[in-house]
Design an enzyme around this catalytic site. Structure first.
Site, mmCIF file in Angstrom:
data_model
loop_
_atom_site.group_PDB
_atom_site.id
_atom_site.type_symbol
_atom_site.label_atom_id
_atom_site.label_comp_id
_atom_site.label_asym_id
_atom_site.label_seq_id
_atom_site.Cartn_x
_atom_site.Cartn_y
_atom_site.Cartn_z
ATOM 1 N N VAL A 165 3.307 6.030 -2.854
ATOM 2 C CA VAL A 165 4.468 6.793 -3.320
ATOM 3 C C VAL A 165 4.511 6.819 -4.846
ATOM 4 C CG1 VAL A 165 6.986 6.926 -3.319
ATOM 5 C CG2 VAL A 165 5.784 6.306 -1.221
ATOM 6 N N SER A 217 0.821 -1.214 0.000
ATOM 7 C CA SER A 217 0.000 0.000 0.000
ATOM 8 C C SER A 217 0.853 1.260 0.000
ATOM 9 C CB SER A 217 -0.956 0.001 1.194
ATOM 10 O OG SER A 217 -0.237 -0.116 2.412
ATOM 11 N N CYS A 218 1.947 1.249 0.749
ATOM 12 C CA CYS A 218 2.824 2.426 0.784
ATOM 13 C C CYS A 218 3.546 2.601 -0.556
ATOM 14 C CB CYS A 218 3.836 2.299 1.919
ATOM 15 S SG CYS A 218 3.092 2.439 3.566
ATOM 16 N N THR A 219 3.960 1.510 -1.146
ATOM 17 C CA THR A 219 4.583 1.580 -2.467
ATOM 18 C C THR A 219 3.607 2.161 -3.480
ATOM 19 O OG1 THR A 219 6.024 -0.325 -2.014
ATOM 20 C CG2 THR A 219 5.614 0.213 -4.326
#
Length: 229
Positions: free
Chosen positions: A128, A123-125
């Site tokens: 970003v 999810s963070c990838t």
């Protein structure tokens, strides 16, 4: 008469048991409650030890360590809490650095500051990369994008190059900046909150958006807010 006598003897025989039954009930209840408390404490201890196996040392310190830092709840209209953090290049980046000469507002840049858990998680990838793909739109609006996580500058450096991220990734290892913005944890304290702020040229928060499970929506909300300031 004989039957009456036998019934009287039976009543007298069981009287001590009937008299003591409330006391027995109370003692049994206390024993059961004590056992439940012990079980609950055992489950808490087990879950704590299990969490320590699943989470990194840095994450466990963030969950367990009490903080003496001042915590605020940065809201729309407030002046954005100041910070100065190392980027993946080792250079210090701050909101102050986006101000124009002599602090002149007309020469300052608005900023999109997004807090995420850490590089590497799906999810963070995705978040970003969504900011990366929309970066030309942010630049066209005159804004700078800053990503903040607990990752170290060294880790961010290699990850940024691998994902071709064009904006600074700032390292807030101890979570002090995250805490100064008052960002709450999610999932019973196991995940750092995912929160995005748009800071206007005047240094005030123009938009605040929190969503752990809609990482790409942060980009949409930030672009919409910039279009209105």
């Amino acid at each position: 008469a004989t039957h009456t006598s036998n019934r009287s003897q039976s009543k007298n025989m069981y009287a001590p048991y009937r008299a003591s039954s409330p006391s027995l009930f109370r003692r049994s209840s206390i024993a059961v409650c004590g056992a439940l408390v012990v079980c609950a404490l055992g489950l808490i201890a087990y879950s704590s030890s299990s969490s320590s196996l699943l989470l990194s040392p840095a994450a466990m310190r963030a969950i367990r360590a009490p903080s003496a830092r001042t915590r605020c709840n940065a809201a729309v209209g407030d002046v954005a809490p100041a910070f100065s953090l190392s980027s993946e290049s080792g250079k210090k980046v701050s909101l102050e650095s986006l101000k124009g000469p002599f602090g002149l507002e007309q020469f300052s840049k608005p900023a999109v500051v997004f807090f995420y858990g850490g590089q590497g998680s799906p999810s963070c990838t995705k978040e970003v990369q969504a900011f990366r793909d929309a970066y030309p739109e942010f630049k066209a609006m005159g804004a700078e994008v800053l990503g903040i996580s607990r990752d170290t500058a060294d880790f961010s450096s290699s990850w940024k190059a691998e994902n071709e991220v064009p904006f600074p990734l700032l390292s807030d290892v101890d979570g002090s900046v995250r805490e100064s913005y008052g960002i709450n944890k999610d999932l019973f304290g196991l995940l750092d909150g995912r929160e995005t702020y748009v800071v206007g040229k005047d240094g005030k928060i123009a938009m605040k958006f929190n969503s752990q499970f809609e990482p790409e929506k942060h980009v949409e909300k930030a672009l919409a807010a910039l279009a209105e300031i």
